[in-house]
Design a protein around this motif. Structure first.
Motif, PDB file in Angstrom:
ATOM      1  N   LEU A 120     -26.568  12.669 -15.756  1.00 28.35           N
ATOM      2  CA  LEU A 120     -25.808  11.758 -14.954  1.00 28.35           C
ATOM      3  C   LEU A 120     -25.819  12.498 -13.307  1.00 28.35           C
ATOM      4  O   LEU A 120     -26.024  11.777 -12.481  1.00 28.35           O
ATOM      5  CB  LEU A 120     -24.326  11.560 -15.310  1.00 28.35           C
ATOM      6  CG  LEU A 120     -24.282  10.584 -16.364  1.00 28.35           C
ATOM      7  CD1 LEU A 120     -22.790  10.451 -16.852  1.00 28.35           C
ATOM      8  CD2 LEU A 120     -24.983   9.138 -15.929  1.00 28.35           C
ATOM      9  N   ALA A 121     -25.979  13.669 -13.272  1.00 31.09           N
ATOM     10  CA  ALA A 121     -25.938  14.390 -12.048  1.00 31.09           C
ATOM     11  C   ALA A 121     -27.176  14.276 -11.369  1.00 31.09           C
ATOM     12  O   ALA A 121     -27.508  13.876 -10.059  1.00 31.09           O
ATOM     13  CB  ALA A 121     -25.651  15.865 -12.261  1.00 31.09           C
ATOM     14  N   VAL A 122     -28.351  14.195 -12.333  1.00 31.03           N
ATOM     15  CA  VAL A 122     -29.686  13.816 -11.762  1.00 31.03           C
ATOM     16  C   VAL A 122     -29.885  12.259 -11.310  1.00 31.03           C
ATOM     17  O   VAL A 122     -30.127  12.004 -10.395  1.00 31.03           O
ATOM     18  CB  VAL A 122     -30.862  14.095 -12.902  1.00 31.03           C
ATOM     19  CG1 VAL A 122     -32.107  13.797 -12.570  1.00 31.03           C
ATOM     20  CG2 VAL A 122     -30.956  15.589 -13.240  1.00 31.03           C
ATOM     21  N   ALA A 123     -29.202  11.584 -12.088  1.00 28.69           N
ATOM     22  CA  ALA A 123     -28.967  10.084 -11.678  1.00 28.69           C
ATOM     23  C   ALA A 123     -28.367   9.944 -10.507  1.00 28.69           C
ATOM     24  O   ALA A 123     -28.701   9.053  -9.327  1.00 28.69           O
ATOM     25  CB  ALA A 123     -28.418   9.541 -12.721  1.00 28.69           C
ATOM     26  N   THR A 128     -28.230   5.296  -5.236  1.00 25.36           N
ATOM     27  CA  THR A 128     -27.580   3.914  -5.584  1.00 25.36           C
ATOM     28  C   THR A 128     -28.556   3.163  -6.241  1.00 25.36           C
ATOM     29  O   THR A 128     -28.561   2.253  -7.148  1.00 25.36           O
ATOM     30  CB  THR A 128     -27.223   2.989  -4.315  1.00 25.36           C
ATOM     31  OG1 THR A 128     -28.398   2.771  -3.429  1.00 25.36           O
ATOM     32  CG2 THR A 128     -26.045   3.512  -3.715  1.00 25.36           C
ATOM     33  N   ARG A 129     -29.941   3.821  -6.539  1.00 26.52           N
ATOM     34  CA  ARG A 129     -30.900   3.056  -7.347  1.00 26.52           C
ATOM     35  C   ARG A 129     -31.269   4.314  -8.354  1.00 26.52           C
ATOM     36  O   ARG A 129     -31.927   5.223  -7.850  1.00 26.52           O
ATOM     37  CB  ARG A 129     -32.255   2.447  -6.376  1.00 26.52           C
ATOM     38  CG  ARG A 129     -33.330   1.971  -7.265  1.00 26.52           C
ATOM     39  CD  ARG A 129     -33.095   0.902  -8.106  1.00 26.52           C
ATOM     40  NE  ARG A 129     -32.593  -0.357  -7.316  1.00 26.52           N
ATOM     41  CZ  ARG A 129     -33.450  -1.159  -6.660  1.00 26.52           C
ATOM     42  NH1 ARG A 129     -34.888  -0.753  -6.689  1.00 26.52           N
ATOM     43  NH2 ARG A 129     -33.116  -2.018  -6.087  1.00 26.52           N
ATOM     44  N   ALA A 133     -33.631   4.530 -17.932  1.00 25.61           N
ATOM     45  CA  ALA A 133     -34.545   5.038 -18.953  1.00 25.61           C
ATOM     46  C   ALA A 133     -35.030   6.326 -19.091  1.00 25.61           C
ATOM     47  O   ALA A 133     -34.717   7.004 -20.088  1.00 25.61           O
ATOM     48  CB  ALA A 133     -35.587   4.139 -19.311  1.00 25.61           C
ATOM     49  N   ASN A 134     -35.740   6.940 -17.989  1.00 28.94           N
ATOM     50  CA  ASN A 134     -36.243   8.185 -18.024  1.00 28.94           C
ATOM     51  C   ASN A 134     -35.456   9.269 -17.382  1.00 28.94           C
ATOM     52  O   ASN A 134     -35.693  10.500 -17.695  1.00 28.94           O
ATOM     53  CB  ASN A 134     -37.629   8.014 -17.298  1.00 28.94           C
ATOM     54  CG  ASN A 134     -38.623   7.456 -17.928  1.00 28.94           C
ATOM     55  OD1 ASN A 134     -39.123   7.622 -18.959  1.00 28.94           O
ATOM     56  ND2 ASN A 134     -38.866   5.780 -17.451  1.00 28.94           N
ATOM     57  N   THR A 135     -34.336   9.123 -16.813  1.00 31.51           N
ATOM     58  CA  THR A 135     -33.228  10.081 -16.244  1.00 31.51           C
ATOM     59  C   THR A 135     -32.283  10.191 -17.397  1.00 31.51           C
ATOM     60  O   THR A 135     -31.822  11.574 -17.193  1.00 31.51           O
ATOM     61  CB  THR A 135     -32.617   9.304 -15.012  1.00 31.51           C
ATOM     62  OG1 THR A 135     -33.815   8.754 -14.274  1.00 31.51           O
ATOM     63  CG2 THR A 135     -31.664  10.387 -14.448  1.00 31.51           C
ATOM     64  N   VAL A 136     -31.710   9.301 -18.063  1.00 36.80           N
ATOM     65  CA  VAL A 136     -30.556   9.450 -19.043  1.00 36.80           C
ATOM     66  C   VAL A 136     -30.958   9.204 -20.471  1.00 36.80           C
ATOM     67  O   VAL A 136     -31.032  10.006 -21.146  1.00 36.80           O
ATOM     68  CB  VAL A 136     -29.418   8.808 -18.746  1.00 36.80           C
ATOM     69  CG1 VAL A 136     -28.285   9.246 -19.513  1.00 36.80           C
ATOM     70  CG2 VAL A 136     -29.210   9.154 -17.186  1.00 36.80           C
ATOM     71  N   ALA A 137     -31.511   7.772 -20.569  1.00 37.39           N
ATOM     72  CA  ALA A 137     -31.758   7.257 -22.103  1.00 37.39           C
ATOM     73  C   ALA A 137     -32.615   8.166 -22.923  1.00 37.39           C
ATOM     74  O   ALA A 137     -32.505   8.373 -24.157  1.00 37.39           O
ATOM     75  CB  ALA A 137     -31.775   5.901 -21.871  1.00 37.39           C
ATOM     76  N   HIS A 138     -33.774   8.584 -22.279  1.00 40.27           N
ATOM     77  CA  HIS A 138     -34.642   9.260 -22.971  1.00 40.27           C
ATOM     78  C   HIS A 138     -34.282  10.803 -23.071  1.00 40.27           C
ATOM     79  O   HIS A 138     -34.528  11.291 -24.231  1.00 40.27           O
ATOM     80  CB  HIS A 138     -36.003   8.903 -22.352  1.00 40.27           C
ATOM     81  CG  HIS A 138     -36.656   7.684 -22.430  1.00 40.27           C
ATOM     82  ND1 HIS A 138     -37.730   7.160 -21.845  1.00 40.27           N
ATOM     83  CD2 HIS A 138     -35.902   6.648 -22.881  1.00 40.27           C
ATOM     84  CE1 HIS A 138     -37.795   5.762 -22.075  1.00 40.27           C
ATOM     85  NE2 HIS A 138     -36.914   5.331 -22.715  1.00 40.27           N
ATOM     86  N   PRO A 139     -33.999  11.458 -22.258  1.00 35.52           N
ATOM     87  CA  PRO A 139     -33.817  13.016 -22.282  1.00 35.52           C
ATOM     88  C   PRO A 139     -32.605  13.252 -23.116  1.00 35.52           C
ATOM     89  O   PRO A 139     -32.878  14.335 -23.808  1.00 35.52           O
ATOM     90  CB  PRO A 139     -33.573  13.375 -20.623  1.00 35.52           C
ATOM     91  CG  PRO A 139     -34.413  12.064 -19.916  1.00 35.52           C
ATOM     92  CD  PRO A 139     -34.025  10.997 -20.742  1.00 35.52           C
TER      93      PRO A 139
END
Length: 400
Positions: A120-123, A128-129, A133-139
């Protein structure tokens, strides 16, 4: 001809199958799709008629129409967990289940929350965009399943790739030539796991590598089956949870009233997760091989037929569920769905998938005041008849 639009929205097709062809024998192929809840439950229970061995896969023929691929073309393989029948399945599950669920799952919650906070820190750094998927859901699932197995944390990007790419073999949209080429990458996972299992045999730890290494040393498990078990867990644990975390967030982003309701009462999150996994089942279905001539729902199936049990169709069957296409947070039996399978092959990692999704949603709702689908960048589904996962899920986010 395989219509690409069906991968994005398969539910009208499933509804037609349930109504007109609950057991659809595909013309020209020894292939049957099973679409209704009652018939799928019946097939799952009849293990003497329907084998879980993965002998055949659906592929796309050179003419664009469905075809079948015999898995013997991959070379020597293995049957383990999801693709094994008793008594082998019983042995594999007995080794994995206590470790995966009873001893390790709840103890991992603090680690899971750390992984989610890091992603979430990376997100948040994306502004704001956010590409969810590839930032949280997959890793996140890749980190969790890697830690559970006992793999080094720094290997998680490669673990994620192996976990997600493994499902592509089952996608049904590739030709024979493409499929053979795809198998080269999962073999990299096998070699990696062989090496790690060998290392673990010298000093077994309190993880799945250690459990499997001890089982091999005692003679309870063949080394090939041990690696096969770990490979299945790597793929299933990564793929199913990545799908669920993405699908659940997409549903909240796409339904403002639902998001408001869950934001107002986080006690609803667990029930929402059950509706999310029912409505958008991570695995659309699983294969069974007909072992002997039999009947299913009045339809005759001959030995050697490949049956594809459509969990995602059964989970929207109006004969089983009231308001089947809606989120119903007060459903009387929220876990009556088939999204995690049923019977002896009920997913051993289902509690872990629920926990990871629960923690992800709690953290996302705490850290934001709102999120919605991006207006100018459409989500994209993975092109697959097997998995229901986003390959791209952009969100517009208001951070707290």
């Amino acid at each position: 001809m395989i219509d690409p639009a069906v991968w994005a929205d398969p539910y009208p097709f499933y509804e037609r199958l349930r109504r007109e062809r609950p057991v659809w024998l595909v013309p020209g192929l020894d292939l049957a799709y099973v679409a209704t809840h009652d018939l799928i439950v019946d097939a799952v229970r009849r293990i003497d008629d329907f084998s879980s061995h993965l002998d055949m896969l659906v592929i796309t023929g050179d003419d664009g129409y469905p075809d079948l691929f015999h898995t013997e073309e991959f070379g020597e393989g293995t049957t383990t967990l999801a693709t094994a029948d008793p008594p082998e399945h019983t042995v594999h599950r007995s080794l994995v289940f206590p470790e995966l669920v009873a001893r390790r799952m709840e103890a991992m919650r603090p680690e899971i929350e750390v992984f989610i906070d890091e992603r979430l820190a990376v997100a948040r750094s994306q502004g704001t965009r956010v590409e969810w998927a590839n930032t949280v859901a997959h890793p996140v699932p890749a980190r969790v399943i890697g830690r559970l197995i006992g793999l080094p944390d720094e290997d998680w990007p490669q673990v994620m790739k192996w976990a997600l790419d493994g499902g592509r073999v089952l996608a049904g949209v590739f030709t024979r030539q493409d499929l053979i080429a795809l198998t080269k990458e999962p073999n990299g996972a096998n070699r990696f796991l062989y090496t790690k299992l060998s290392e673990a045999s010298n000093d077994p730890g309190d993880d799945l590598l250690g459990v499997c290494a001890q089982a091999v040393a005692s003679g309870d498990l063949d080394v090939r089956d041990a690696v096969g078990t770990l490979t299945v867990l790597l793929g299933a644990g990564g793929e199913s949870t990545a799908s669920l975390i993405g699908n659940a967030v997409r549903m909240l982003a796409d339904d403002p009233s639902l998001q408001e309701q869950v934001r107002a009462d986080h006690g609803l999150i667990e029930r929402f997760i059950e509706e999310a996994v029912r409505l958008e089942s991570p695995f659309r279905g699983h294969y069974r091989q007909v072992k002997r001539d039999c009947e299913l729902g009045g339809f005759t199936l001959t030995a050697g037929t490949t049956a594809f049990l459509l969990w995602s169709s059964a989970n929207r069957d109006p004969a089983e569920f009231d308001r089947p296409d809606e989120v119903v947070l007060d459903r009387r039996i929220p876990r009556s769905h088939l999204a995690f399978g049923r019977g002896i092959h009920h997913c051993v990692g289902a509690p872990l998938a629920r926990l990871e999704t629960l923690c992800s949603l709690e953290r996302l709702l705490q850290d934001t005041s709102w999120f919605s689908l991006a207006d100018d960048d459409q989500p994209r589904w993975e092109k697959s008849m097997f998995v229901r996962r986003h390959e791209h899920l952009p969100l517009d986010v208001t951070w707290n």
